[in-house]
Design a protein around this motif. Structure first.
Motif, PDB file in Angstrom:
ATOM      1  N   GLY A   1      23.184  77.018  72.793  1.00 51.02           N
ATOM      2  CA  GLY A   1      21.996  76.354  73.340  1.00 51.02           C
ATOM      3  C   GLY A   1      22.430  74.922  73.404  1.00 51.02           C
ATOM      4  O   GLY A   1      21.245  74.127  74.051  1.00 51.02           O
ATOM      5  N   PHE A   2      23.446  74.656  72.282  1.00 50.75           N
ATOM      6  CA  PHE A   2      23.601  73.134  72.754  1.00 50.75           C
ATOM      7  C   PHE A   2      25.077  72.752  73.116  1.00 50.75           C
ATOM      8  O   PHE A   2      25.413  71.882  73.676  1.00 50.75           O
ATOM      9  N   LEU A   3      26.049  74.589  73.425  1.00 50.06           N
ATOM     10  CA  LEU A   3      27.316  74.207  73.647  1.00 50.06           C
ATOM     11  C   LEU A   3      27.519  74.828  75.245  1.00 50.06           C
ATOM     12  O   LEU A   3      28.525  74.179  76.158  1.00 50.06           O
ATOM     13  N   GLY A   4      26.605  75.425  76.053  1.00 48.32           N
ATOM     14  CA  GLY A   4      26.529  75.454  76.433  1.00 48.32           C
ATOM     15  C   GLY A   4      27.287  76.944  77.580  1.00 48.32           C
ATOM     16  O   GLY A   4      27.134  77.403  78.718  1.00 48.32           O
ATOM     17  N   VAL A   5      27.500  77.197  76.127  1.00 49.24           N
ATOM     18  CA  VAL A   5      28.342  78.942  76.186  1.00 49.24           C
ATOM     19  C   VAL A   5      28.033  79.694  75.169  1.00 49.24           C
ATOM     20  O   VAL A   5      27.774  79.494  73.920  1.00 49.24           O
ATOM     21  N   PRO A   6      28.422  81.208  75.660  1.00 48.16           N
ATOM     22  CA  PRO A   6      28.210  82.654  74.377  1.00 48.16           C
ATOM     23  C   PRO A   6      28.946  82.143  73.272  1.00 48.16           C
ATOM     24  O   PRO A   6      29.867  82.879  73.299  1.00 48.16           O
ATOM     25  N   LEU A   7      28.477  81.553  71.952  1.00 48.91           N
ATOM     26  CA  LEU A   7      29.574  81.377  71.222  1.00 48.91           C
ATOM     27  C   LEU A   7      29.364  81.588  69.962  1.00 48.91           C
ATOM     28  O   LEU A   7      27.319  80.716  69.170  1.00 48.91           O
ATOM     29  N   THR A   8      29.661  81.728  68.658  1.00 48.55           N
ATOM     30  CA  THR A   8      28.755  82.214  67.123  1.00 48.55           C
ATOM     31  C   THR A   8      29.846  81.341  66.074  1.00 48.55           C
ATOM     32  O   THR A   8      30.729  81.613  66.299  1.00 48.55           O
ATOM     33  N   LEU A   9      29.147  80.414  65.566  1.00 47.75           N
ATOM     34  CA  LEU A   9      30.221  79.679  65.020  1.00 47.75           C
ATOM     35  C   LEU A   9      29.504  80.037  63.346  1.00 47.75           C
ATOM     36  O   LEU A   9      28.051  79.811  63.168  1.00 47.75           O
ATOM     37  N   THR A  10      30.508  80.556  62.447  1.00 47.99           N
ATOM     38  CA  THR A  10      30.350  80.647  61.093  1.00 47.99           C
ATOM     39  C   THR A  10      30.910  79.693  60.405  1.00 47.99           C
ATOM     40  O   THR A  10      31.633  79.379  60.173  1.00 47.99           O
ATOM     41  N   VAL A  11      30.064  79.730  58.697  1.00 49.26           N
ATOM     42  CA  VAL A  11      30.310  78.745  57.794  1.00 49.26           C
ATOM     43  C   VAL A  11      29.959  79.856  56.734  1.00 49.26           C
ATOM     44  O   VAL A  11      29.430  80.252  56.412  1.00 49.26           O
ATOM     45  N   GLU A  12      31.736  79.969  56.000  1.00 52.80           N
ATOM     46  CA  GLU A  12      31.185  80.988  54.733  1.00 52.80           C
ATOM     47  C   GLU A  12      31.287  80.355  53.543  1.00 52.80           C
ATOM     48  O   GLU A  12      31.690  79.578  53.544  1.00 52.80           O
ATOM     49  N   SER A  13      29.886  80.556  52.641  1.00 55.80           N
ATOM     50  CA  SER A  13      29.030  80.092  51.486  1.00 55.80           C
ATOM     51  C   SER A  13      30.486  80.114  50.257  1.00 55.80           C
ATOM     52  O   SER A  13      31.336  80.888  50.143  1.00 55.80           O
ATOM     53  N   GLN A  14      30.446  79.375  50.093  1.00 56.01           N
ATOM     54  CA  GLN A  14      31.272  78.421  48.859  1.00 56.01           C
ATOM     55  C   GLN A  14      30.394  78.817  47.600  1.00 56.01           C
ATOM     56  O   GLN A  14      30.387  77.362  47.449  1.00 56.01           O
ATOM     57  N   ALA A  15      30.523  79.294  46.548  1.00 54.43           N
ATOM     58  CA  ALA A  15      29.789  79.010  44.690  1.00 54.43           C
ATOM     59  C   ALA A  15      30.649  78.317  44.004  1.00 54.43           C
ATOM     60  O   ALA A  15      32.130  78.083  44.048  1.00 54.43           O
TER      61      ALA A  15
END
Length: 401
Positions: free
Chosen positions: A303-317
């Motif tokens: 939606g904001f990069l204009g390319v089909p891309l999924t950004l992932t952030v892994e949770s850290q406890a």
């Protein structure tokens, strides 16, 4: 004799029967030993299976505790060490040159401001050096562009640009930035550390039931979660976010709660030890965390990069001990301890400084021999070698305008 002849056939018959019985019994006794062995193997296998989840939880706890112990041993109570080292330096500066008093006082005030504002980050801009130092001990670092996995520190930097794409039209993104600062602060890490050991066992129980674990596994996971933490999957609330964020923007959401011994994972480079040749002989991962660091998500960036891309952030406890130690190390960095706020960039060409305790090689302030000399010719010191008392009085007057 007649009696012996009469009993002889019976005795012979009896011996024959006993001998036949012994021969017939031999095949029966051998399988009995085999049956016993099979039972031993079965019991051993069952015990191994029953202990496996408990051993796994213990090993995780032992690894986490090792990280915490090694962090503490690098420089016990490092913030207090840094404070004493700074005080020694300030006293020596004043003894050498009393006119430095205003500078020393200003430095003390700056250190106090940095520690106070760095704790909550509420009154700190994102580009302020205070924030840059604090988040090294509260947010995870690193990024894997091959999988489009980002660290929390990079996401924290990008958020001011990304927020408008997530918020409903007309929402003031600037009003939300202080909240983002707070959930990335050491104070929020302390909050997460206190909540984790109490909530993690129940989260682990729910996760185990959903996974179809047996009673033994459930109990092991609950016990282990008290020490090692557990992650809560929040995908079920994503439909509720419609209207708050654009539909489909977030495809995954989870929240990691730490256990008593969870050290956390942060961007600050490892604390390193070197041998005489300059080779790294040991590296201790830095600890710490925050509310923001506990969040894991996958974002559809098309939606904001204009390319089909999924950004992932892994949770850290993070747990309570890891959060407190992280804040302790952050305070040392905020008070000028360079080994405690190393960003780890360009490690190949500029390796992290050695993890040297602030009080290593420390000495008490030394009073110059001519400190109380009036500078006259009758004194043992030459004129002009004594402390400048006029500058000292001017410095005192500057403190009380």
């Amino acid at each position: 004799m007649a009696v012996q002849k009469t009993l002889r056939p019976y005795a012979t018959t009896g011996i024959a029967i006993v001998g036949a019985g012994l021969i017939a019994a031999t095949p029966v006794t051998a399988p009995l030993a085999n049956v016993t062995t099979m039972r031993d193997v079965a019991l051993t296998s069952a015990l191994t299976d029953a202990m496996a989840p408990w051993i796994a939880q213990y090993n995780t706890a032992a690894e986490n505790a090792t990280v915490l112990i090694n962090n503490y041993n690098v420089a016990p109570n490092v913030a207090f060490q840094q404070l004493i080292a700074n005080a020694q330096s300030w006293i020596q500066q004043v003894l050498d040159d009393p006119s430095k008093i205003p500078d020393v006082v200003n430095e003390m005030q700056e250190n106090l401001r940095a520690v106070t504002n760095g704790y909550s980050l509420l009154n700190v801009a994102a580009d302020d050096p205070i924030a840059a130092t604090a988040v090294l001990h509260t947010l995870s670092g690193g990024a894997d562009l091959s999988t489009f996995t980002l660290g929390h520190s990079l996401m924290f930097t990008l958020l001011p640009q990304l927020l408008p794409a997530f918020l409903p039209p007309g929402t003031d993104a600037d009003a939300i930035l202080p909240i983002i600062n707070f959930i990335a602060s050491p104070m929020s890490g302390m909050i997460m550390g206190m909540l984790g050991p109490g909530l993690s066992p129940w989260i682990a129980m729910m996760n185990s039931i959903n996974d179809g674990d047996n009673l033994n596994e459930i109990l092991a996971n609950m016990t282990g979660a008290y020490f090692n933490g557990a992650t809560l999957n929040l995908d079920f609330i994503l439909p509720m976010l419609d209207g708050v964020v654009p539909p489909g923007t977030i495809s995954h959401l989870d929240f990691a709660f730490g256990g008593l011994l969870t050290p956390g994972s942060v961007a600050n480079a490892d604390y390193t030890y070197y041998d005489a040749s300059g080779n790294i002989v040991d590296a201790v991962p830095a600890v710490g965390g925050s509310i923001f660091n506990s969040l894991g998500l996958a974002i559809d960036a098309s939606g904001f990069l204009g390319v089909p891309l999924t950004l992932t952030v892994e949770s850290q406890a993070v747990g309570p001990i890891g959060a407190m130690m992280g804040w302790n190390q952050a305070m040392a960095g905020l008070m000028g301890g360079s080994p405690w706020n190393w960003d780890g960039k360009n490690v190949a060409t500029s390796p992290a400084p050695p993890a040297e305790p602030p009080l290593a090689g420390m000495s008490l302030p030394i009073i110059p021999t001519d400190f109380f000399d009036d500078g006259g010719s009758g004194g043992s010191a030459q004129a002009g070698d004594s402390a400048d008392w006029s500058a000292f009085m001017d410095a005192i007057a500057a403190l009380n305008p």
